[in-house]
Design an enzyme around this catalytic site. Structure first.
Site, short mmCIF file in Angstrom:
data_model
loop_
_atom_site.label_atom_id
_atom_site.label_comp_id
_atom_site.label_asym_id
_atom_site.label_seq_id
_atom_site.Cartn_x
_atom_site.Cartn_y
_atom_site.Cartn_z
N LEU A 21 23.87 -18.29 13.14
CA LEU A 21 23.02 -18.55 14.29
C LEU A 21 23.40 -17.49 15.31
O LEU A 21 24.51 -17.47 15.81
CB LEU A 21 23.23 -19.97 14.84
CG LEU A 21 22.20 -20.46 15.85
CD1 LEU A 21 20.78 -20.41 15.28
CD2 LEU A 21 22.52 -21.87 16.30
N ASP A 22 22.47 -16.58 15.54
CA ASP A 22 22.75 -15.43 16.38
C ASP A 22 23.27 -15.82 17.76
O ASP A 22 22.98 -16.92 18.25
CB ASP A 22 21.50 -14.57 16.55
CG ASP A 22 21.03 -13.97 15.24
OD1 ASP A 22 21.88 -13.61 14.42
OD2 ASP A 22 19.80 -13.89 15.06
N THR A 23 23.97 -14.91 18.38
CA THR A 23 24.54 -15.13 19.71
C THR A 23 23.46 -15.52 20.71
O THR A 23 23.67 -16.39 21.55
CB THR A 23 25.28 -13.87 20.18
OG1 THR A 23 26.23 -13.51 19.17
CG2 THR A 23 26.00 -14.08 21.49
N SER B 237 20.72 -17.08 20.08
CA SER B 237 20.01 -18.28 19.65
C SER B 237 20.86 -19.50 19.96
O SER B 237 22.07 -19.41 20.11
CB SER B 237 19.73 -18.21 18.14
OG SER B 237 18.91 -17.11 17.85
N ARG C 163 17.86 -12.56 11.47
CA ARG C 163 16.91 -12.60 12.58
C ARG C 163 15.47 -12.81 12.11
O ARG C 163 14.51 -12.32 12.72
CB ARG C 163 17.06 -11.34 13.45
CG ARG C 163 18.46 -11.25 14.06
CD ARG C 163 18.66 -10.07 14.96
NE ARG C 163 18.00 -10.18 16.25
CZ ARG C 163 18.43 -10.89 17.29
NH1 ARG C 163 19.53 -11.61 17.19
NH2 ARG C 163 17.77 -10.90 18.42
#
Length: 187
Positions: free
Chosen positions: A41-43, A45, A141
């Site tokens: 889970l991207d920074t 997000s 992503r």
């Protein structure tokens, strides 16, 4: 013992336990040894992140071959139209692959969401809208890239569900975590 954790990750937290010079990390919220995130889970997000201390379970949760659906609430720039929704539903061509069909629906402004800190950038002349997108691939992503491909850049992305575990039905507040079982995520 297989242990699984559900964590409601805030914006600007990097999904690693080792220190980072710029961002908070998982260690700022979860002080348990030998846990690792099961998927990314991207920074930039927010939302549901699963962690486990079991390598096989970690692989099963994060591997696209097991097709565990993940649902995201996405705030996009502009008022998304039916044509863009239809493209997302059929799958879109990204640079290196064609995405599988997604479950995509218009979403009213989600009142149950917490306020993001810092808030998204807002432009007075450009409205925003929300969609719910469910995928089972989870490439790097991917949801952001899918939205950009159909002409609606993503401003905010919140993962609300993995498998059958939903942040809101399980009332998991932002910044909190709790132990769950595999039965909580698998149908």
């Amino acid at each position: 013992m297989n242990t699984l954790i559900a964590f409601n990750k805030p914006f600007n937290v990097i999904t690693q336990f080792s220190p980072h010079e710029k961002y908070q990390t998982l260690k700022d919220f979860i002080q348990l040894p030998n846990f690792y995130s099961a998927g990314r889970l991207d920074t930039d997000s927010e939302g549901l992140l699963l962690l486990t201390n079991n390598g096989k379970l970690q692989s099963k949760i994060s591997s696209p071959k097991f097709k565990l659906p993940k649902t995201y609430w996405v705030q996009v720039e502009g008022i998304i139209n039916q044509q863009a929704i239809n493209k997302l539903r059929k799958g879109v061509q990204l640079k290196e692959f064609h995405t599988a069909p997604a479950i995509v629906n218009f979403l009213d402004d989600p009142k149950e969401l917490w306020e993001r800190i810092p808030p998204i950038r807002e432009r007075k002349t450009v409205p925003t809208s929300w969609v719910s997108i469910t995928i089972s691939e989870g490439k790097n992503r991917q949801v952001r890239r899918m939205c950009a491909t159909v002409g609606f850049p993503c401003l905010r992305l919140v993962r609300v569900q993995i498998g059958k575990y939903n942040l809101f039905t399980h009332q998991l507040p932002l910044n909190d975590w709790r132990y769950i079982t595999t039965q909580d995520i698998y149908f």
